[in-house]
Design an enzyme around this catalytic site. Sequence first.
Site, PDB file in Angstrom:
ATOM      1  N   GLY A  42     -88.023 -62.998  38.189  1.00  0.00           N
ATOM      2  CA  GLY A  42     -87.902 -61.603  38.612  1.00  0.00           C
ATOM      3  C   GLY A  42     -88.058 -61.319  40.087  1.00  0.00           C
ATOM      4  O   GLY A  42     -87.486 -60.367  40.608  1.00  0.00           O
ATOM      5  N   GLU A  96     -94.549 -61.344  43.631  1.00  0.00           N
ATOM      6  CA  GLU A  96     -94.303 -60.990  42.231  1.00  0.00           C
ATOM      7  C   GLU A  96     -93.424 -59.742  42.190  1.00  0.00           C
ATOM      8  O   GLU A  96     -93.487 -58.892  43.078  1.00  0.00           O
ATOM      9  CB  GLU A  96     -95.659 -60.767  41.527  1.00  0.00           C
ATOM     10  CG  GLU A  96     -95.615 -60.238  40.113  1.00  0.00           C
ATOM     11  CD  GLU A  96     -94.942 -61.180  39.107  1.00  0.00           C
ATOM     12  OE1 GLU A  96     -93.788 -61.581  39.353  1.00  0.00           O
ATOM     13  OE2 GLU A  96     -95.548 -61.458  38.060  1.00  0.00           O
ATOM     14  N   ASP A  97     -92.614 -59.633  41.140  1.00  0.00           N
ATOM     15  CA  ASP A  97     -91.765 -58.450  41.027  1.00  0.00           C
ATOM     16  C   ASP A  97     -92.570 -57.218  40.624  1.00  0.00           C
ATOM     17  O   ASP A  97     -92.553 -56.197  41.293  1.00  0.00           O
ATOM     18  CB  ASP A  97     -90.602 -58.698  40.041  1.00  0.00           C
ATOM     19  CG  ASP A  97     -91.052 -59.263  38.688  1.00  0.00           C
ATOM     20  OD1 ASP A  97     -92.273 -59.417  38.463  1.00  0.00           O
ATOM     21  OD2 ASP A  97     -90.177 -59.552  37.850  1.00  0.00           O
ATOM     22  N   ASP A 100     -97.810 -55.275  35.604  1.00  0.00           N
ATOM     23  CA  ASP A 100     -97.791 -54.278  34.540  1.00  0.00           C
ATOM     24  C   ASP A 100     -99.160 -54.332  33.842  1.00  0.00           C
ATOM     25  O   ASP A 100    -100.133 -53.752  34.319  1.00  0.00           O
ATOM     26  CB  ASP A 100     -96.632 -54.634  33.610  1.00  0.00           C
ATOM     27  CG  ASP A 100     -96.265 -53.511  32.664  1.00  0.00           C
ATOM     28  OD1 ASP A 100     -96.835 -52.435  32.777  1.00  0.00           O
ATOM     29  OD2 ASP A 100     -95.396 -53.715  31.793  1.00  0.00           O
ATOM     30  N   PHE A 149     -90.507 -48.662  31.431  1.00  0.00           N
ATOM     31  CA  PHE A 149     -89.946 -49.986  31.694  1.00  0.00           C
ATOM     32  C   PHE A 149     -88.880 -49.887  32.782  1.00  0.00           C
ATOM     33  O   PHE A 149     -88.013 -49.027  32.741  1.00  0.00           O
ATOM     34  CB  PHE A 149     -89.338 -50.550  30.406  1.00  0.00           C
ATOM     35  CG  PHE A 149     -89.069 -52.011  30.478  1.00  0.00           C
ATOM     36  CD1 PHE A 149     -90.076 -52.930  30.213  1.00  0.00           C
ATOM     37  CD2 PHE A 149     -87.806 -52.482  30.837  1.00  0.00           C
ATOM     38  CE1 PHE A 149     -89.830 -54.293  30.295  1.00  0.00           C
ATOM     39  CE2 PHE A 149     -87.553 -53.843  30.910  1.00  0.00           C
ATOM     40  CZ  PHE A 149     -88.569 -54.741  30.645  1.00  0.00           C
ATOM     41  N   ASP A 156     -85.501 -57.507  34.821  1.00  0.00           N
ATOM     42  CA  ASP A 156     -84.512 -57.591  33.750  1.00  0.00           C
ATOM     43  C   ASP A 156     -84.967 -56.935  32.457  1.00  0.00           C
ATOM     44  O   ASP A 156     -86.153 -56.705  32.231  1.00  0.00           O
ATOM     45  CB  ASP A 156     -84.220 -59.064  33.441  1.00  0.00           C
ATOM     46  CG  ASP A 156     -85.389 -59.723  32.693  1.00  0.00           C
ATOM     47  OD1 ASP A 156     -86.515 -59.659  33.206  1.00  0.00           O
ATOM     48  OD2 ASP A 156     -85.170 -60.265  31.594  1.00  0.00           O
ATOM     49  N   ARG A 162     -80.626 -57.569  36.469  1.00  0.00           N
ATOM     50  CA  ARG A 162     -81.339 -58.042  37.662  1.00  0.00           C
ATOM     51  C   ARG A 162     -80.566 -57.732  38.945  1.00  0.00           C
ATOM     52  O   ARG A 162     -81.143 -57.569  40.012  1.00  0.00           O
ATOM     53  CB  ARG A 162     -81.534 -59.565  37.602  1.00  0.00           C
ATOM     54  CG  ARG A 162     -82.480 -60.045  36.521  1.00  0.00           C
ATOM     55  CD  ARG A 162     -82.790 -61.523  36.741  1.00  0.00           C
ATOM     56  NE  ARG A 162     -83.348 -62.164  35.564  1.00  0.00           N
ATOM     57  CZ  ARG A 162     -84.630 -62.134  35.231  1.00  0.00           C
ATOM     58  NH1 ARG A 162     -85.489 -61.488  35.979  1.00  0.00           N
ATOM     59  NH2 ARG A 162     -85.060 -62.747  34.145  1.00  0.00           N
TER      60      ARG A 162
HETATM   61  P1  IMP Z   1     -97.880 -58.270  32.965  1.00  0.00           P
HETATM   62  O1  IMP Z   1     -98.621 -59.450  32.490  1.00  0.00           O
HETATM   63  O2  IMP Z   1     -97.732 -57.196  31.926  1.00  0.00           O
HETATM   64  O3  IMP Z   1     -98.389 -57.725  34.282  1.00  0.00           O
HETATM   65  O4  IMP Z   1     -96.401 -58.780  33.113  1.00  0.00           O
HETATM   66  C1  IMP Z   1     -95.759 -58.941  34.269  1.00  0.00           C
HETATM   67  C2  IMP Z   1     -94.426 -59.608  34.016  1.00  0.00           C
HETATM   68  O5  IMP Z   1     -93.749 -59.042  32.886  1.00  0.00           O
HETATM   69  C3  IMP Z   1     -93.577 -59.367  35.235  1.00  0.00           C
HETATM   70  O6  IMP Z   1     -93.616 -60.462  36.081  1.00  0.00           O
HETATM   71  C4  IMP Z   1     -92.223 -59.139  34.632  1.00  0.00           C
HETATM   72  O7  IMP Z   1     -91.551 -60.368  34.537  1.00  0.00           O
HETATM   73  C5  IMP Z   1     -92.459 -58.609  33.240  1.00  0.00           C
HETATM   74  N1  IMP Z   1     -92.445 -57.126  33.232  1.00  0.00           N
HETATM   75  C6  IMP Z   1     -93.502 -56.306  33.116  1.00  0.00           C
HETATM   76  N2  IMP Z   1     -93.122 -55.015  33.184  1.00  0.00           N
HETATM   77  C7  IMP Z   1     -91.778 -55.030  33.361  1.00  0.00           C
HETATM   78  C8  IMP Z   1     -90.803 -53.981  33.534  1.00  0.00           C
HETATM   79  O8  IMP Z   1     -91.068 -52.773  33.561  1.00  0.00           O
HETATM   80  N3  IMP Z   1     -89.506 -54.392  33.686  1.00  0.00           N
HETATM   81  C9  IMP Z   1     -89.159 -55.723  33.685  1.00  0.00           C
HETATM   82  N4  IMP Z   1     -90.046 -56.714  33.547  1.00  0.00           N
HETATM   83  C10 IMP Z   1     -91.344 -56.380  33.386  1.00  0.00           C
HETATM   84 MG    MG Z   2     -91.951 -61.888  36.314  1.00  0.00          MG
END
Ligand code: IMP
Ligand code: MG
Length: 178
Positions: A42, A96-97, A100, A149, A156, A162
Amino acid sequence: MGFQLRELYSRERLSREVQRLGGEISGDFAGKELLVLVILKGAFVFAADLVRCISVPMEIEFIEISSYCGTDSSGRATVIKDVAIPIAGKNVLIVEDIVDEGRCLSSLLDILRPRGPATLKVCAMVDNRRRRTIPLEPDYVGIRCSCGFLVGYGLDLDQKYRELPALYELIPCDESVC
Ligand code: IMP
Ligand code: MG
């Protein structure tokens, strides 16, 4: 239920934030060298723009971790593709993208810390506070929001979208309408 894409942050806005981040990081690491560690997949679009706004010397490496960031019995996320070089003694900047829930990043930090980097900082394009379950504050943030989201600018949905130049929110809607 279908969905529509609604543009939340334009490419111009993203570009301004990336330039700001580049300036902050360049200032903070003036006189030093960076190891920029891009989280695949991402962050590749964001990282490509960001590194060109940073004025300190750097190496660029990539790491891929499982997109499902629950932990296994050893308490670690799965590394699919590891960094090609040792990070000990280096100023590591994770790119990092989106943060969340915070699980991916938190697991990754647990994996990298024991390797002995001189510093370990995180730069996230998006800090989405809405679903945060792990207390985690990225050191550098492009956009802070509390939204649904997101796709585009590297992010993605099932490997799609993407390539979109801006950030869009997925809005659920009735298939007969959208
Ligand atoms: P976390 O563990 O929930 O912080 O997850 C982070 C990862 O989940 C990111 O690196 C993204 O790859 C994916 N992700 C989380 N939220 C989104 C979103 O809103 N859109 C797309 N990918 C997401
Ligand atoms: Mg990611």
